[in-house]
Design an enzyme around this catalytic site. Sequence first.
Site, PDB file in Angstrom:
ATOM      1  N   PHE A   1       2.707   0.256   8.589  1.00 30.00           N
ATOM      2  CA  PHE A   1       3.074   0.596   7.204  1.00 30.00           C
ATOM      3  C   PHE A   1       2.295   1.863   6.814  1.00 30.00           C
ATOM      4  O   PHE A   1       1.666   1.932   5.766  1.00 30.00           O
ATOM      5  CB  PHE A   1       2.743  -0.543   6.224  1.00 30.00           C
ATOM      6  CG  PHE A   1       3.215  -1.908   6.657  1.00 30.00           C
ATOM      7  CD1 PHE A   1       4.498  -2.347   6.342  1.00 30.00           C
ATOM      8  CD2 PHE A   1       2.382  -2.757   7.362  1.00 30.00           C
ATOM      9  CE1 PHE A   1       4.927  -3.617   6.739  1.00 30.00           C
ATOM     10  CE2 PHE A   1       2.804  -4.024   7.765  1.00 30.00           C
ATOM     11  CZ  PHE A   1       4.076  -4.456   7.450  1.00 30.00           C
TER      12      PHE A   1
ATOM     13  N   ASN B   1      -1.343  -1.582   5.963  1.00 31.47           N
ATOM     14  CA  ASN B   1      -1.347  -1.202   4.543  1.00 31.47           C
ATOM     15  C   ASN B   1       0.036  -1.525   3.978  1.00 31.47           C
ATOM     16  O   ASN B   1       0.820  -0.631   3.660  1.00 31.47           O
ATOM     17  CB  ASN B   1      -1.676   0.296   4.416  1.00 31.47           C
ATOM     18  CG  ASN B   1      -1.685   0.755   2.970  1.00 31.47           C
ATOM     19  OD1 ASN B   1      -2.014  -0.004   2.066  1.00 31.47           O
ATOM     20  ND2 ASN B   1      -1.306   2.006   2.737  1.00 31.47           N
TER      21      ASN B   1
ATOM     22  N   CYS C   1       0.601  10.596 -23.003  1.00 34.37           N
ATOM     23  CA  CYS C   1      -0.136   9.520 -22.326  1.00 34.37           C
ATOM     24  C   CYS C   1      -1.422  10.078 -21.711  1.00 34.37           C
ATOM     25  O   CYS C   1      -1.373  11.032 -20.927  1.00 34.37           O
ATOM     26  CB  CYS C   1       0.736   8.890 -21.243  1.00 34.37           C
ATOM     27  SG  CYS C   1      -0.162   7.746 -20.160  1.00 34.37           S
TER      28      CYS C   1
ATOM     29  N   CYS D   1      -6.347   5.920 -26.832  1.00 31.95           N
ATOM     30  CA  CYS D   1      -4.933   6.230 -26.649  1.00 31.95           C
ATOM     31  C   CYS D   1      -4.206   6.007 -27.964  1.00 31.95           C
ATOM     32  O   CYS D   1      -4.118   4.875 -28.453  1.00 31.95           O
ATOM     33  CB  CYS D   1      -4.336   5.359 -25.549  1.00 31.95           C
ATOM     34  SG  CYS D   1      -2.550   5.594 -25.364  1.00 31.95           S
TER      35      CYS D   1
ATOM     36  N   CYS E   1      -2.628  -3.736  -1.959  1.00 31.69           N
ATOM     37  CA  CYS E   1      -2.509  -3.511  -3.405  1.00 31.69           C
ATOM     38  C   CYS E   1      -2.196  -4.825  -4.121  1.00 31.69           C
ATOM     39  O   CYS E   1      -1.934  -4.843  -5.316  1.00 31.69           O
ATOM     40  CB  CYS E   1      -1.444  -2.460  -3.701  1.00 31.69           C
ATOM     41  SG  CYS E   1       0.199  -2.923  -3.114  1.00 31.69           S
TER      42      CYS E   1
ATOM     43  N   GLU F   1       6.055   3.497  10.263  1.00 31.53           N
ATOM     44  CA  GLU F   1       6.509   3.440   8.863  1.00 31.53           C
ATOM     45  C   GLU F   1       8.027   3.501   8.876  1.00 31.53           C
ATOM     46  O   GLU F   1       8.611   4.290   9.614  1.00 31.53           O
ATOM     47  CB  GLU F   1       5.916   4.622   8.091  1.00 31.53           C
ATOM     48  CG  GLU F   1       6.531   4.909   6.747  1.00 31.53           C
ATOM     49  CD  GLU F   1       6.343   3.775   5.746  1.00 31.53           C
ATOM     50  OE1 GLU F   1       7.345   3.387   5.122  1.00 31.53           O
ATOM     51  OE2 GLU F   1       5.208   3.284   5.601  1.00 31.53           O
TER      52      GLU F   1
END
EC number: 2.1.1.189
Length: 375
Positions: A241, A307, A87, A3, A334, A262
């Site tokens: 979720f 989730n 990027c 990069c 996550c 959700e």
Amino acid sequence: MQCALYDAGRCRSCQWITQPIPEQLSAKTADLKNLLADFPVEEWCAPVSGPEQGFRNKAKMVVSGSVEKPLLGMLHRDGTPEDLCDCPLYPASFAPVFAALKPFIARAGLTPYNVARKRGELKYILLTESQSDGGMMLRFVLRSETKLAQLRKALPWLQEQLPQLKVITVNIQPVHMAIMEGETEIYLTEQQALAERFNDVPLWIRPQSFFQTNPAVASQLYATARDWVRQLPVKHMWDLFCGVGGFGLHCATPDMQLTGIEIAPEAIACAKQSAAELGLTRLQFQALDSTQFATAQGEVPELVLVNPPRRGIGKPLCDYLSTMAPRFIIYSSCNAQTMAKDIRELPGFRIERVQLFDMFPHTAHYEVLTLLVKQ
């Protein structure tokens, strides 16, 4: 991954970029094992990874510079702008879009918002690409509707340059804060959702619905959850979720009863559209708070799939699940720290299986899928 932006010291977002991918995976696995050290784990599955560059389906670009020479990228902490159009996390298909957007900003007179002066109109450009057909969704985040008429007038030129733009919107974000989007979404195209497809499951992406940014790994995550569920004696499940329904739509079978919850109505509209296409009549998707929905139910399914966002599912939902005790919980996270904290609040469950998904290469972040079984 090479990069030029990192090598020149202009961007440090990918903090692990100098480490080879196998080393990154080893470090992430060690972190996850450390977080779950207090719990016996029956089976550790091999980590899943994808491409190390060109994998992102979404660009979130701060717009700075001048109307004649806009920069698309980010602001450093001292307020200086950095153009990130090159990027390497973005696919090659993004470059021509960025190249056309810069003269378009000038044509439409969309003055970039200046944070220090609190002046200007165009704050962000958000671009999302569908892997299934290359269609794109473009969102202009503006401070107000002042330039809306000018933008509409100039738009045919942009659409001629970029026929892949299927959904174009303006989002109004009037607040002088680093908030990506406001509540008002104005559609400039007839089409309002971007069609996507993972593992032959139709999915839809709307402007204000969350969607995973690494399709190659996300499709493997959903397929893995489907495989795990198919091995379980499940006829009734909740998908909490649920977002646009990625997990539930993969896991559901025609004879299974599934409820997806959700809080975002946009995401639920996507999930309902997908369920209708698949002809799954026993699926229900509702725009509600997941914790409030679950704790108000008397009947308990065999499986609850969660989730949650980075904060985890939280103590009230953990307490409810502990009391109601479904046979299985599949937890997709996550943020393994909050997941580990939540598992501590679920003492009646043991960890059957854990698998790491490298959704965010070159960073310390990762996704993890965990199967919990009632003791």
